[in-house]
Design a protein around this motif. Structure first.
Motif, PDB file in Angstrom:
ATOM      1  N   ARG A 184      25.774  -9.785  -3.881  1.00  0.00           N
ATOM      2  CA  ARG A 184      25.483 -10.572  -5.078  1.00  0.00           C
ATOM      3  C   ARG A 184      24.294 -11.494  -4.830  1.00  0.00           C
ATOM      4  O   ARG A 184      24.023 -11.879  -3.694  1.00  0.00           O
ATOM      5  CB  ARG A 184      26.717 -11.337  -5.524  1.00  0.00           C
TER       6      ARG A 184
ATOM      7  N   LYS B  33      23.099 -15.762   0.299  1.00  0.00           N
ATOM      8  CA  LYS B  33      22.966 -14.347   0.671  1.00  0.00           C
ATOM      9  C   LYS B  33      21.534 -14.040   1.121  1.00  0.00           C
ATOM     10  O   LYS B  33      21.255 -12.970   1.637  1.00  0.00           O
ATOM     11  CB  LYS B  33      23.375 -13.444  -0.493  1.00  0.00           C
TER      12      LYS B  33
ATOM     13  N   GLU C  69      28.447 -15.220   7.626  1.00  0.00           N
ATOM     14  CA  GLU C  69      29.146 -14.323   6.689  1.00  0.00           C
ATOM     15  C   GLU C  69      30.591 -14.185   7.162  1.00  0.00           C
ATOM     16  O   GLU C  69      30.841 -13.865   8.332  1.00  0.00           O
ATOM     17  CB  GLU C  69      28.448 -12.964   6.737  1.00  0.00           C
TER      18      GLU C  69
ATOM     19  N   VAL D   4      27.251   2.302  -4.964  1.00  0.00           N
ATOM     20  CA  VAL D   4      26.579   1.784  -3.763  1.00  0.00           C
ATOM     21  C   VAL D   4      26.324   2.875  -2.711  1.00  0.00           C
ATOM     22  O   VAL D   4      25.242   2.917  -2.112  1.00  0.00           O
ATOM     23  CB  VAL D   4      27.372   0.580  -3.187  1.00  0.00           C
TER      24      VAL D   4
ATOM     25  N   GLY E 198      33.719  -8.704  -6.009  1.00  0.00           N
ATOM     26  CA  GLY E 198      33.130  -9.160  -4.742  1.00  0.00           C
ATOM     27  C   GLY E 198      33.889  -8.486  -3.600  1.00  0.00           C
ATOM     28  O   GLY E 198      34.791  -7.666  -3.828  1.00  0.00           O
ATOM     29  N   GLY E 199      33.538  -8.870  -2.364  1.00  0.00           N
ATOM     30  CA  GLY E 199      34.165  -8.247  -1.207  1.00  0.00           C
ATOM     31  C   GLY E 199      35.684  -8.398  -1.205  1.00  0.00           C
ATOM     32  O   GLY E 199      36.416  -7.454  -0.884  1.00  0.00           O
TER      33      GLY E 199
ATOM     34  N   PHE F  91      37.172  -5.924  -3.630  1.00  0.00           N
ATOM     35  CA  PHE F  91      37.156  -4.529  -3.166  1.00  0.00           C
ATOM     36  C   PHE F  91      38.248  -4.299  -2.115  1.00  0.00           C
ATOM     37  O   PHE F  91      38.864  -3.238  -2.063  1.00  0.00           O
ATOM     38  CB  PHE F  91      35.776  -4.144  -2.611  1.00  0.00           C
TER      39      PHE F  91
ATOM     40  N   GLU G 114      29.419  -0.713   5.273  1.00  0.00           N
ATOM     41  CA  GLU G 114      29.041   0.373   4.355  1.00  0.00           C
ATOM     42  C   GLU G 114      27.697   0.981   4.769  1.00  0.00           C
ATOM     43  O   GLU G 114      27.524   2.202   4.739  1.00  0.00           O
ATOM     44  CB  GLU G 114      28.983  -0.148   2.918  1.00  0.00           C
TER      45      GLU G 114
ATOM     46  N   GLY H 255      31.471  -9.264   5.596  1.00  0.00           N
ATOM     47  CA  GLY H 255      30.262  -8.499   5.279  1.00  0.00           C
ATOM     48  C   GLY H 255      30.542  -7.014   5.148  1.00  0.00           C
ATOM     49  O   GLY H 255      30.138  -6.213   5.990  1.00  0.00           O
ATOM     50  N   ARG H 256      31.235  -6.653   4.077  1.00  0.00           N
ATOM     51  CA  ARG H 256      31.542  -5.231   3.838  1.00  0.00           C
ATOM     52  C   ARG H 256      30.264  -4.397   3.794  1.00  0.00           C
ATOM     53  O   ARG H 256      30.238  -3.254   4.250  1.00  0.00           O
ATOM     54  CB  ARG H 256      32.263  -5.069   2.485  1.00  0.00           C
ATOM     55  N   VAL H 257      29.200  -4.975   3.195  1.00  0.00           N
ATOM     56  CA  VAL H 257      27.967  -4.200   3.020  1.00  0.00           C
ATOM     57  C   VAL H 257      27.404  -3.716   4.364  1.00  0.00           C
ATOM     58  O   VAL H 257      26.739  -2.680   4.410  1.00  0.00           O
ATOM     59  CB  VAL H 257      26.885  -4.997   2.248  1.00  0.00           C
TER      60      VAL H 257
ATOM     61  N   GLY I   7      20.020  -4.808 -10.119  1.00  0.00           N
ATOM     62  CA  GLY I   7      21.277  -5.316 -10.664  1.00  0.00           C
ATOM     63  C   GLY I   7      22.499  -4.752  -9.960  1.00  0.00           C
ATOM     64  O   GLY I   7      22.393  -4.102  -8.918  1.00  0.00           O
ATOM     65  N   PHE I   8      23.679  -5.010 -10.536  1.00  0.00           N
ATOM     66  CA  PHE I   8      24.934  -4.545  -9.934  1.00  0.00           C
ATOM     67  C   PHE I   8      25.066  -3.038 -10.132  1.00  0.00           C
ATOM     68  O   PHE I   8      24.818  -2.530 -11.219  1.00  0.00           O
ATOM     69  CB  PHE I   8      26.128  -5.255 -10.580  1.00  0.00           C
ATOM     70  N   ARG I   9      25.450  -2.320  -9.100  1.00  0.00           N
ATOM     71  CA  ARG I   9      25.625  -0.865  -9.179  1.00  0.00           C
ATOM     72  C   ARG I   9      27.021  -0.462  -8.739  1.00  0.00           C
ATOM     73  O   ARG I   9      27.545  -0.999  -7.768  1.00  0.00           O
ATOM     74  CB  ARG I   9      24.596  -0.164  -8.280  1.00  0.00           C
TER      75      ARG I   9
ATOM     76  N   VAL J 132      20.042  -4.820  -4.560  1.00  0.00           N
ATOM     77  CA  VAL J 132      21.158  -4.254  -5.323  1.00  0.00           C
ATOM     78  C   VAL J 132      22.240  -5.326  -5.433  1.00  0.00           C
ATOM     79  O   VAL J 132      22.776  -5.767  -4.413  1.00  0.00           O
ATOM     80  CB  VAL J 132      21.727  -2.993  -4.623  1.00  0.00           C
ATOM     81  N   GLY J 133      22.561  -5.745  -6.650  1.00  0.00           N
ATOM     82  CA  GLY J 133      23.570  -6.779  -6.828  1.00  0.00           C
ATOM     83  C   GLY J 133      23.147  -7.713  -7.949  1.00  0.00           C
ATOM     84  O   GLY J 133      21.991  -7.688  -8.386  1.00  0.00           O
TER      85      GLY J 133
HETATM   86  N1  UDP Z   1      28.674  -4.209  -4.280  1.00  0.00           N
HETATM   87  C1  UDP Z   1      28.724  -3.315  -5.356  1.00  0.00           C
HETATM   88  N2  UDP Z   1      27.645  -3.244  -6.185  1.00  0.00           N
HETATM   89  C2  UDP Z   1      26.542  -4.014  -6.032  1.00  0.00           C
HETATM   90  C3  UDP Z   1      26.503  -4.940  -4.954  1.00  0.00           C
HETATM   91  C4  UDP Z   1      27.584  -5.017  -4.084  1.00  0.00           C
HETATM   92  O1  UDP Z   1      29.694  -2.583  -5.533  1.00  0.00           O
HETATM   93  O2  UDP Z   1      25.620  -3.889  -6.822  1.00  0.00           O
HETATM   94  C5  UDP Z   1      29.812  -4.270  -3.353  1.00  0.00           C
HETATM   95  C6  UDP Z   1      29.449  -3.866  -1.943  1.00  0.00           C
HETATM   96  O3  UDP Z   1      29.392  -2.468  -1.839  1.00  0.00           O
HETATM   97  C7  UDP Z   1      30.557  -4.524  -1.131  1.00  0.00           C
HETATM   98  C8  UDP Z   1      30.907  -5.770  -1.939  1.00  0.00           C
HETATM   99  O4  UDP Z   1      30.298  -5.597  -3.237  1.00  0.00           O
HETATM  100  O5  UDP Z   1      31.696  -3.686  -1.032  1.00  0.00           O
HETATM  101  C9  UDP Z   1      30.396  -7.051  -1.334  1.00  0.00           C
HETATM  102  O6  UDP Z   1      31.205  -7.400  -0.255  1.00  0.00           O
HETATM  103  P1  UDP Z   1      30.699  -8.296   0.968  1.00  0.00           P
HETATM  104  O7  UDP Z   1      31.861  -8.489   1.889  1.00  0.00           O
HETATM  105  O8  UDP Z   1      29.477  -7.709   1.571  1.00  0.00           O
HETATM  106  O9  UDP Z   1      30.245  -9.669   0.286  1.00  0.00           O
HETATM  107  P2  UDP Z   1      31.077 -10.773  -0.575  1.00  0.00           P
HETATM  108  O10 UDP Z   1      30.976 -10.374  -2.008  1.00  0.00           O
HETATM  109  O11 UDP Z   1      32.501 -10.756  -0.110  1.00  0.00           O
HETATM  110  O12 UDP Z   1      30.394 -12.055  -0.266  1.00  0.00           O
END
Ligand code: UDP
Length: 401
Positions: A229, A234, A308, A290, A27-28, A31, A316, A311-313, A285-287, A254-255
């Motif tokens: 996710r 979300k 939120e 990204v 998750g964020g 990362f 990104e 919100g890394r997304v 699904g999860f990738r 995506v997630g």
């Molecule tokens: N992410 C990923 N693959 C996916 C969906 C999400 O690698 O299929 C990554 C996305 O690039 C981001 C992180 O998961 O870096 C989600 O972080 P965010 O702060 O947006 O949400 P959180 O998970 O902390 O609620």
């Protein structure tokens, strides 16, 4: 991932750090820790409270990882704390002891999630190490149960030396909960490695079609991408409802349901069917890649129905030089300025979201201007380099306390 070297001041090079995170999933929060733990790989270690792909990603960066798991502790969930804790007590005690024994070998204990906070900070009388907590949540009653909030409040007051929040929104909610002054809490926003997005170069229509082909996406339609996710807050259901108001647009989700939200995932499929948009919703699904998926989109949407924390997304999406539409609450408003570097909509408002997508679709110049400004702001305000520098400084300050 290109990791810059730590700041050469404040004796930070010599500091050793034990990081603790409860999740094996990505998750964020994980990362954010991935890049930081990578920086400290030669003089740090990560303790995880569950197995999962996060471990593999850390080890690929040369980070030493230890998993200290307990089924009962893993099963404690946000809203069901009251009785869960009792059953989990023996597991909690042994995890507190195990983390404390490890922490003694390091200069600083860095706790990255709430269970990590509880288990790491409770052992302070044994390890006597300075404790830093990186807060990734908005600690409101809406999100967290009463018992959990009381525990966090007590921990922060008595067991933690330094709290660093991932946004002002997270810091303010914690200040309201604990009664501590906001200026005693540091804020360090997440940083993104924008160079990954640069490696795609400038993509013309032919390149984007080829990229979509490679990813198995339709080549010649307008694509909105929602990354994150699968979880009710979300707001994937809001995006699907908005899609029903739009013609020709496709939605790519995506997630994955990382924390067991499978019933919600199923509801999303049913909703798409009920609204007659199944053909235009792509559940992928999860990738792991990204940046490539973002580059393939025309617009990135963010639809969280509750504030939120960061919100890394969103950052990104900006780093990918795509126009980003996001819900105006929490940490998002520290990233996006409406019509300047992105587009803000109200939480849970599918009509406003659909209108925003239509507006950007109808005005490619406006969409490009927002995307260009977003890219510049992501690079200036949310760089990985800046994040690591600030975090290294916070760790050094905590060690000195
Ligand atoms: N992410 C990923 N693959 C996916 C969906 C999400 O690698 O299929 C990554 C996305 O690039 C981001 C992180 O998961 O870096 C989600 O972080 P965010 O702060 O947006 O949400 P959180 O998970 O902390 O609620």
């Amino acid at each position: 991932m290109n990791l810059p070297q730590p700041a050469e001041n404040a004796g930070t090079q010599a500091l050793t750090v034990l990081f603790v995170d409860q999740s094996g999933q990505l998750g964020g929060a994980e990362f954010a820790l991935l890049s930081l733990a990578g920086l400290y790989a030669s003089r740090g270690k990560v303790v995880l409270l569950s197995e999962g792909p996060f471990r593999t990603r850390l080890e690929a960066l040369g980070v030493h990882v230890q998993v200290i798991g307990s089924k009962h502790v893993s099963n404690i969930h946000r809203q069901s704390m009251r009785f869960g804790w009792l059953r989990a007590l023996p597991g909690i005690a042994s995890q507190v002891r195990a983390i404390a024994a490890e922490a003694k070998r390091f200069d600083v204990l860095f706790l990255n999630t709430q269970k990590a906070l509880v288990l790491g900070a409770l052992g302070k009388p044994f390890h006597r190490r300075p404790v830093i907590w990186y807060l990734h949540d908005i600690m409101s009653a809406q999100h967290f149960g009463f018992v959990q909030r009381v525990i966090v409040k007590w921990m922060v007051r008595h067991m933690v030396d330094r709290v660093v929040a991932n946004s002002h929104a997270s810091a303010q909610a914690l200040a309201a909960l604990t009664g501590c002054a906001t200026d005693t809490l540091a804020v360090v926003h997440n940083g993104i490695d924008t160079s990954i997005f640069d490696s795609f170069g400038t993509l013309d229509a032919g390149d984007i079609a080829a990229l979509r082909r490679r990813l198995g996406l339709p080549e010649h339609v307008w694509l909105a991408g929602l990354f994150g996710r699968i979880a009710p807050w979300k707001g994937q259901h809001v995006a699907i409802a908005a899609l029903a108001r739009l013609h020709d647009v496709h939605l790519v989700l995506v997630g994955d349901a990382l924390y067991g939200e499978h019933a919600y995932a199923q509801e999303l499929h049913s909703l798409a069917q009920r609204l007659g948009v199944t053909e235009r919703v792509h559940f992928v699904g999860f990738r792991d890649d990204v940046p490539a998926w973002m580059k393939a989109m025309d617009v990135i949407v963010h639809t969280s129905t509750e504030p939120e924390p960061f919100g890394r997304v969103i950052v990104e999406g900006m780093a990918a030089t795509k126009p980003v539409i996001a819900t105006a609450a929490g940490g998002v408003t520290e990233i996006i300025r409406h019509r300047h570097n992105g587009w803000l909509v109200q939480l849970g408002d599918e009509k406003e979201l659909a209108d925003a997508v239509s507006t950007l679709r109808a005005s490619p110049d406006l969409a490009q201007r927002l995307a260009d400004q977003g890219r510049a702001d992501a690079q200036r305000d949310f760089s990985l380099d800046g994040f690591l520098r600030k975090m290294t400084q916070e760790i050094a300050n905590t060690a000195r306390q």
